[in-house]
Design a protein around this motif. Structure first.
Motif, PDB file in Angstrom:
ATOM      1  N   LYS A   1      -2.532 -11.670  -2.555  1.00  0.00           N
ATOM      2  CA  LYS A   1      -3.284 -12.916  -2.525  1.00  0.00           C
ATOM      3  C   LYS A   1      -4.779 -12.666  -2.690  1.00  0.00           C
ATOM      4  N   GLN A   2      -5.383 -13.456  -3.534  1.00  0.00           N
ATOM      5  CA  GLN A   2      -6.820 -13.331  -3.800  1.00  0.00           C
ATOM      6  C   GLN A   2      -7.631 -13.391  -2.504  1.00  0.00           C
ATOM      7  N   GLY A   3      -8.590 -12.476  -2.378  1.00  0.00           N
ATOM      8  CA  GLY A   3      -9.458 -12.456  -1.214  1.00  0.00           C
ATOM      9  C   GLY A   3      -9.003 -11.535  -0.101  1.00  0.00           C
ATOM     10  N   GLU A   4      -7.735 -11.085  -0.147  1.00  0.00           N
ATOM     11  CA  GLU A   4      -7.238 -10.168   0.891  1.00  0.00           C
ATOM     12  C   GLU A   4      -7.839  -8.772   0.696  1.00  0.00           C
ATOM     13  N   HIS A   5      -8.187  -8.132   1.798  1.00  0.00           N
ATOM     14  CA  HIS A   5      -8.602  -6.723   1.783  1.00  0.00           C
ATOM     15  C   HIS A   5      -7.650  -5.991   2.718  1.00  0.00           C
ATOM     16  N   ILE A   6      -6.785  -5.174   2.138  1.00  0.00           N
ATOM     17  CA  ILE A   6      -5.699  -4.556   2.891  1.00  0.00           C
ATOM     18  C   ILE A   6      -5.904  -3.047   2.957  1.00  0.00           C
ATOM     19  N   LYS A   7      -5.752  -2.520   4.157  1.00  0.00           N
ATOM     20  CA  LYS A   7      -5.742  -1.066   4.346  1.00  0.00           C
ATOM     21  C   LYS A   7      -4.437  -0.705   5.046  1.00  0.00           C
ATOM     22  N   TYR A   8      -3.681   0.190   4.437  1.00  0.00           N
ATOM     23  CA  TYR A   8      -2.427   0.572   5.077  1.00  0.00           C
ATOM     24  C   TYR A   8      -1.992   1.973   4.647  1.00  0.00           C
ATOM     25  N   ILE A   9      -1.093   2.521   5.453  1.00  0.00           N
ATOM     26  CA  ILE A   9      -0.496   3.826   5.184  1.00  0.00           C
ATOM     27  C   ILE A   9       1.007   3.604   5.035  1.00  0.00           C
ATOM     28  N   CYS A  10       1.599   4.197   4.030  1.00  0.00           N
ATOM     29  CA  CYS A  10       3.042   4.081   3.831  1.00  0.00           C
ATOM     30  C   CYS A  10       3.646   5.482   3.687  1.00  0.00           C
ATOM     31  N   ILE A  11       4.654   5.750   4.495  1.00  0.00           N
ATOM     32  CA  ILE A  11       5.385   7.020   4.427  1.00  0.00           C
ATOM     33  C   ILE A  11       6.820   6.710   3.993  1.00  0.00           C
ATOM     34  N   THR A  12       7.298   7.406   2.977  1.00  0.00           N
ATOM     35  CA  THR A  12       8.636   7.152   2.456  1.00  0.00           C
ATOM     36  C   THR A  12       9.472   8.427   2.490  1.00  0.00           C
TER      37      THR A  12
ATOM     38  N   ILE B   1      -1.956   6.325   0.993  1.00  0.00           N
ATOM     39  CA  ILE B   1      -3.052   5.769   1.788  1.00  0.00           C
ATOM     40  C   ILE B   1      -3.769   4.776   0.878  1.00  0.00           C
ATOM     41  N   VAL B   2      -3.732   3.499   1.246  1.00  0.00           N
ATOM     42  CA  VAL B   2      -4.131   2.429   0.328  1.00  0.00           C
ATOM     43  C   VAL B   2      -5.259   1.588   0.920  1.00  0.00           C
ATOM     44  N   ASP B   3      -6.336   1.441   0.139  1.00  0.00           N
ATOM     45  CA  ASP B   3      -7.445   0.543   0.475  1.00  0.00           C
ATOM     46  C   ASP B   3      -7.611  -0.387  -0.724  1.00  0.00           C
ATOM     47  N   ASN B   4      -7.181  -1.645  -0.583  1.00  0.00           N
ATOM     48  CA  ASN B   4      -7.052  -2.516  -1.749  1.00  0.00           C
ATOM     49  C   ASN B   4      -7.712  -3.873  -1.506  1.00  0.00           C
ATOM     50  N   GLU B   5      -8.702  -4.200  -2.352  1.00  0.00           N
ATOM     51  CA  GLU B   5      -9.304  -5.530  -2.340  1.00  0.00           C
ATOM     52  C   GLU B   5      -8.697  -6.325  -3.494  1.00  0.00           C
TER      53      GLU B   5
ATOM     54  N   TYR C   1       3.815  -7.914   6.755  1.00  0.00           N
ATOM     55  CA  TYR C   1       3.413  -6.754   7.560  1.00  0.00           C
ATOM     56  C   TYR C   1       1.973  -6.996   7.991  1.00  0.00           C
ATOM     57  N   SER C   2       1.756  -7.106   9.295  1.00  0.00           N
ATOM     58  CA  SER C   2       0.468  -7.581   9.800  1.00  0.00           C
ATOM     59  C   SER C   2      -0.386  -6.458  10.376  1.00  0.00           C
ATOM     60  N   GLU C   3      -1.660  -6.763  10.504  1.00  0.00           N
ATOM     61  CA  GLU C   3      -2.650  -5.821  11.036  1.00  0.00           C
ATOM     62  C   GLU C   3      -2.251  -5.324  12.429  1.00  0.00           C
ATOM     63  N   ASN C   4      -2.473  -4.027  12.638  1.00  0.00           N
ATOM     64  CA  ASN C   4      -2.162  -3.356  13.910  1.00  0.00           C
ATOM     65  C   ASN C   4      -0.667  -3.284  14.202  1.00  0.00           C
ATOM     66  N   GLU C   5       0.140  -3.251  13.151  1.00  0.00           N
ATOM     67  CA  GLU C   5       1.584  -3.101  13.316  1.00  0.00           C
ATOM     68  C   GLU C   5       2.082  -1.849  12.599  1.00  0.00           C
ATOM     69  N   ILE C   6       3.009  -1.158  13.252  1.00  0.00           N
ATOM     70  CA  ILE C   6       3.776  -0.099  12.594  1.00  0.00           C
ATOM     71  C   ILE C   6       5.158  -0.669  12.340  1.00  0.00           C
ATOM     72  N   SER C   7       5.600  -0.677  11.093  1.00  0.00           N
ATOM     73  CA  SER C   7       6.935  -1.177  10.775  1.00  0.00           C
ATOM     74  C   SER C   7       7.814  -0.027  10.289  1.00  0.00           C
ATOM     75  N   VAL C   8       9.083  -0.111  10.632  1.00  0.00           N
ATOM     76  CA  VAL C   8      10.070   0.901  10.248  1.00  0.00           C
ATOM     77  C   VAL C   8      11.195   0.178   9.525  1.00  0.00           C
ATOM     78  N   GLU C   9      11.564   0.687   8.343  1.00  0.00           N
ATOM     79  CA  GLU C   9      12.528  -0.044   7.524  1.00  0.00           C
ATOM     80  C   GLU C   9      13.467   0.927   6.808  1.00  0.00           C
ATOM     81  N   TYR C  10      14.762   0.655   6.928  1.00  0.00           N
ATOM     82  CA  TYR C  10      15.766   1.422   6.191  1.00  0.00           C
ATOM     83  C   TYR C  10      16.564   0.445   5.344  1.00  0.00           C
TER      84      TYR C  10
ATOM     85  N   LEU D   1      -3.554  -1.364   8.927  1.00  0.00           N
ATOM     86  CA  LEU D   1      -4.800  -1.259   9.683  1.00  0.00           C
ATOM     87  C   LEU D   1      -5.724  -2.444   9.449  1.00  0.00           C
ATOM     88  N   GLN D   2      -5.533  -3.127   8.326  1.00  0.00           N
ATOM     89  CA  GLN D   2      -6.386  -4.279   8.025  1.00  0.00           C
ATOM     90  C   GLN D   2      -5.644  -5.218   7.082  1.00  0.00           C
ATOM     91  N   GLY D   3      -5.753  -6.521   7.342  1.00  0.00           N
ATOM     92  CA  GLY D   3      -5.157  -7.520   6.464  1.00  0.00           C
ATOM     93  C   GLY D   3      -3.664  -7.686   6.665  1.00  0.00           C
TER      94      GLY D   3
END
Length: 313
Positions: free
Chosen positions: A117-128, A54-58, A97-106, A80-82
């Motif tokens: 990128k400078q200035g981005e504030h990203i919130k996302y969840i990654c399950i592996t 669970i990542v909240d990264n500025e 990978y854009s805001e409000n998207e669920i991506s699935v990758e194998y 969820l953001q950025g």
């Protein structure tokens, strides 16, 4: 951009806020604040070979973060953001990978980097699900014959997972909470993928090559007036075999695939907030704005102009 390894990026300003370890569960809550990032992160192994981040990264300063190499993995990302950007080092392909998207990758043999990128504030969840889990649960890899990528757009995604980012993660109950949330997402994704199981065993190699060529043409020329007769001539495959083969390979008809692709592109253009709804409809191949708005609302349960409004927030 500066190239940084994970260890190099985290060696300054890292503070462990909470840690919990047992045989089948690991939880680490940490903060990293340095010249590159202001990061709050929860890392967990919720059971053997299933990992949650669970990542909240500025991003304070632009940099490239090299990720750990993996032989094989199945990943689910919820943005969820950025925007999260990733570079495949073997193919030099960039994926966003854009805001409000669920991506699935194998993927197999994974060498990747994050482009921060400078200035981005990203919130996302990654399950592996790592390679050991995939070996023990062959039904997952049986769904795919090659590298696989799919995404779902959900306008209300942020609200669904808001609690995940507001919790303190200092309770012994976190094990139950994190496991339930993770399994809920995995179940949802697998249910969606069950509808799209890839079946290519009925096609010969040359058929597969020509059908894939048709898909590539659609992706490159989605804004044009694409018809079955046109595609058939482009790839030198008769219309019946083309339609049947496309459905078997990509689990959608050509019309469905083109429509979904156009609407996904529309979401991207609308979120840029540089174009009117009418301009976006033309950019993605719709000659009638009304038809575009109807198709968009039917797929995403929201109006195109509402996506633009949310991008203003």
């Amino acid at each position: 951009m500066t190239n940084l390894s994970r260890s190099k990026l985290y060696e300054v300003g890292r503070v462990i806020l909470k840690e919990e370890r047992s045989k089948y569960f690991v939880k680490q809550v940490a903060r990293v604040n340095n010249q590159y990032i202001n990061l709050n992160i929860v890392n967990a192994m919720i059971e053997d070979n299933i990992y949650l981040n669970i990542v909240d990264n500025e991003i304070k300063q632009s940099h490239i973060q090299k990720l750990r190499s993996k032989k094989e993995s199945f990943q689910i990302r919820i943005i969820l953001q950025g925007n999260l950007e990733k570079l495949d080092q073997s193919t030099n392909e960039k994926r966003v990978y854009s805001e409000n998207e669920i991506s699935v990758e194998y993927k197999k043999d994974i060498e990747e980097s994050l482009l921060n990128k400078q200035g981005e504030h990203i919130k996302y969840i990654c399950i592996t699900l790592d390679e050991n889990y995939l070996k023990e649960n062959g039904y997952i890899t049986d769904m795919f014959k090659e590298d696989f990528y799919k995404k779902f757009y959900e306008p209300d995604l942020k609200n669904k997972f808001l609690e995940v980012f507001s919790r303190e993660y200092t309770s012994g109950m976190d094990k139950i909470y994190l496991k339930n949330k993770t399994m809920e997402v995995i179940l949802y994704v697998f249910e969606e993928l069950k509808k799209d199981v890839i079946k290519i065993d009925k096609l010969n190699d040359e058929d597969i090559k020509r059908v894939k060529k048709a898909k590539t043409y659609i992706e490159e020329c989605f804004y044009e007036n694409i018809t079955i007769p046109l595609l058939s001539k482009k790839v030198a495959l008769n219309q019946t075999k083309l339609k049947k083969g496309f459905k078997e390979l990509f689990t959608k008809t050509i019309h469905e695939y083109l429509k979904d692709l156009r609407l996904e592109k529309a979401v991207k253009y609308l979120k840029e907030n540089r174009y009117s709804v009418k301009e976006v409809s033309l950019m993605v191949g719709y000659t009638n704005q009304g038809s575009f708005s109807y198709a968009f609302s039917s797929k995403y349960n929201t109006k195109p102009k509402d996506v633009q409004k949310k991008s203003d927030l």
